[in-house]
Design a protein around this motif. Structure first.
Motif, short mmCIF file in Angstrom:
data_model
loop_
_atom_site.label_atom_id
_atom_site.label_comp_id
_atom_site.label_asym_id
_atom_site.label_seq_id
_atom_site.Cartn_x
_atom_site.Cartn_y
_atom_site.Cartn_z
N ASP A 49 83.08 16.49 -49.36
CA ASP A 49 84.65 16.69 -49.00
C ASP A 49 84.86 17.88 -48.44
O ASP A 49 85.79 18.33 -47.79
CB ASP A 49 85.42 16.42 -50.17
N GLY A 50 83.63 18.52 -47.88
CA GLY A 50 83.81 19.88 -47.02
C GLY A 50 83.89 21.08 -47.91
O GLY A 50 83.62 22.18 -47.41
N ARG A 51 83.92 21.11 -49.29
CA ARG A 51 84.02 22.25 -50.21
C ARG A 51 82.60 22.67 -50.31
O ARG A 51 81.64 21.84 -50.08
CB ARG A 51 84.62 21.88 -51.46
N PHE A 52 82.36 24.05 -50.75
CA PHE A 52 80.95 24.58 -51.21
C PHE A 52 81.34 25.11 -52.71
O PHE A 52 82.43 25.69 -52.76
CB PHE A 52 80.81 25.52 -50.03
N PHE A 53 80.27 25.26 -53.46
CA PHE A 53 80.33 25.75 -54.61
C PHE A 53 79.05 26.74 -54.71
O PHE A 53 77.87 26.22 -54.37
CB PHE A 53 80.20 24.61 -55.78
N LEU A 54 79.43 28.06 -55.21
CA LEU A 54 78.32 29.00 -55.57
C LEU A 54 78.72 29.25 -56.76
O LEU A 54 79.45 29.71 -57.46
CB LEU A 54 78.84 30.15 -54.54
N GLY A 55 77.21 29.08 -57.47
CA GLY A 55 77.28 29.60 -58.88
C GLY A 55 75.78 29.77 -59.48
O GLY A 55 74.84 29.61 -58.46
N THR A 56 75.54 29.94 -60.67
CA THR A 56 74.34 30.15 -61.39
C THR A 56 73.88 28.85 -61.78
O THR A 56 74.34 28.01 -62.58
CB THR A 56 74.35 31.23 -62.44
N ARG A 75 86.66 26.45 -49.76
CA ARG A 75 87.27 25.35 -49.25
C ARG A 75 88.04 26.04 -47.58
O ARG A 75 88.41 26.96 -47.94
CB ARG A 75 88.16 24.49 -49.75
N HIS A 76 87.92 25.28 -46.85
CA HIS A 76 88.62 25.59 -45.42
C HIS A 76 90.10 25.25 -45.75
O HIS A 76 90.63 24.43 -46.35
CB HIS A 76 88.17 24.50 -44.22
N THR A 77 90.82 26.09 -45.12
CA THR A 77 92.37 26.13 -45.06
C THR A 77 92.56 25.78 -43.64
O THR A 77 92.01 26.13 -42.53
CB THR A 77 92.93 27.56 -45.34
N ARG A 78 93.76 25.04 -43.65
CA ARG A 78 94.29 24.57 -42.20
C ARG A 78 95.48 25.24 -41.86
O ARG A 78 96.32 24.84 -40.84
CB ARG A 78 94.42 22.94 -42.32
N ARG A 79 95.67 26.56 -42.31
CA ARG A 79 96.92 27.36 -41.95
C ARG A 79 96.84 27.80 -40.60
O ARG A 79 95.55 28.36 -40.31
CB ARG A 79 97.14 28.39 -42.89
N SER A 80 97.87 27.70 -39.72
CA SER A 80 97.79 28.51 -38.59
C SER A 80 97.90 30.11 -38.72
O SER A 80 98.96 30.57 -39.46
CB SER A 80 98.65 27.95 -37.60
N GLY A 81 97.32 30.95 -38.08
CA GLY A 81 97.39 32.46 -37.85
C GLY A 81 96.68 32.96 -39.18
O GLY A 81 96.89 34.18 -39.33
N ASP A 82 96.11 32.25 -39.94
CA ASP A 82 95.13 32.82 -40.87
C ASP A 82 93.64 33.21 -40.53
O ASP A 82 92.76 32.42 -39.99
CB ASP A 82 95.14 31.58 -41.90
N PRO A 83 93.72 34.49 -40.53
CA PRO A 83 92.42 35.06 -40.11
C PRO A 83 91.02 34.84 -40.78
O PRO A 83 90.18 34.36 -40.46
CB PRO A 83 92.59 36.77 -40.04
N SER A 84 91.22 34.27 -42.28
CA SER A 84 90.24 33.60 -42.82
C SER A 84 90.36 32.32 -43.05
O SER A 84 91.26 31.86 -43.73
CB SER A 84 90.04 34.61 -44.18
N MET A 86 88.54 30.39 -44.92
CA MET A 86 87.72 29.97 -46.21
C MET A 86 88.97 30.39 -47.37
O MET A 86 89.34 31.51 -47.30
CB MET A 86 86.73 30.48 -46.46
N GLU A 87 89.13 29.53 -48.34
CA GLU A 87 89.97 29.84 -49.49
C GLU A 87 89.27 29.78 -50.95
O GLU A 87 87.98 29.08 -50.56
CB GLU A 87 91.26 29.04 -49.66
N GLN A 88 89.11 30.54 -51.69
CA GLN A 88 87.93 30.64 -52.77
C GLN A 88 89.10 30.51 -54.09
O GLN A 88 90.10 31.12 -54.09
CB GLN A 88 87.20 31.81 -52.70
N ARG A 89 88.23 29.93 -55.00
CA ARG A 89 88.94 29.71 -56.50
C ARG A 89 87.82 29.78 -57.56
O ARG A 89 86.60 29.19 -57.29
CB ARG A 89 89.73 28.35 -56.39
N CYS A 90 87.95 30.67 -58.48
CA CYS A 90 87.13 30.77 -59.74
C CYS A 90 87.19 29.60 -60.57
O CYS A 90 88.34 29.08 -60.90
CB CYS A 90 87.29 31.85 -60.25
N LEU A 91 86.04 28.88 -60.87
CA LEU A 91 85.96 27.54 -61.58
C LEU A 91 85.33 27.94 -62.94
O LEU A 91 85.75 27.33 -63.79
CB LEU A 91 85.53 26.53 -60.93
N GLY A 92 84.14 28.68 -62.95
CA GLY A 92 83.58 28.80 -64.40
C GLY A 92 82.41 27.64 -64.43
O GLY A 92 81.62 27.57 -63.30
#
Length: 121
Positions: A49-56, A75-84, A86-92
């Protein structure tokens, strides 16, 4: 009740670690030995679905599902004017099904990357 007591018994734990070290000897397949080298390394996994997961890297089962510790979702954000974008979220601790996985990259040396590419299915 006996099982609960056996886990608190130090000699039981020593027996388990002895059996584990005997098992990790020369009787394991080359693929298992290669995967054992990846334990506790940082892994980047791409999902369908386009997301990436980074973990051990914690473990993998026979079906190819992977468990990551201390995972972060990108995950990719679709907001206009957003310089970044990618959005990140800690999952555990997370499980990534094999059916959703599109890519998998491990942090390791170039020699280790070449040897991992030679794993026979």
């Amino acid at each position: 009740m006996e099982e609960a007591e056996s886990f608190s018994n130090p000699s039981f734990l020593q027996d388990v670690s002895t059996r584990a070290s005997e098992r990790s000897g020369s009787d394991e397949s080359p693929a298992v030995a290669q995967l054992r080298k990846l334990l506790f390394r940082r892994i980047l996994i791409g999902a369908s679905d386009g997301r990436f997961f980074l973990g051990t890297f914690h473990c993998i089962d026979k079906q190819g599902n992977i468990i990551l510790q201390d995972a972060v979702e990108y995950r990719h954000t679709r907001r206009s004017g957003d310089p970044s974008p990618m959005e990140q979220r800690c999952l555990g601790l997370i499980l990534i099904p094999a059916s959703c996985r599109t890519s998998c990259h491990a942090e390791c040396s170039i020699d280790e990357q070449i040897s991992l590419l030679s794993i026979n299915k």
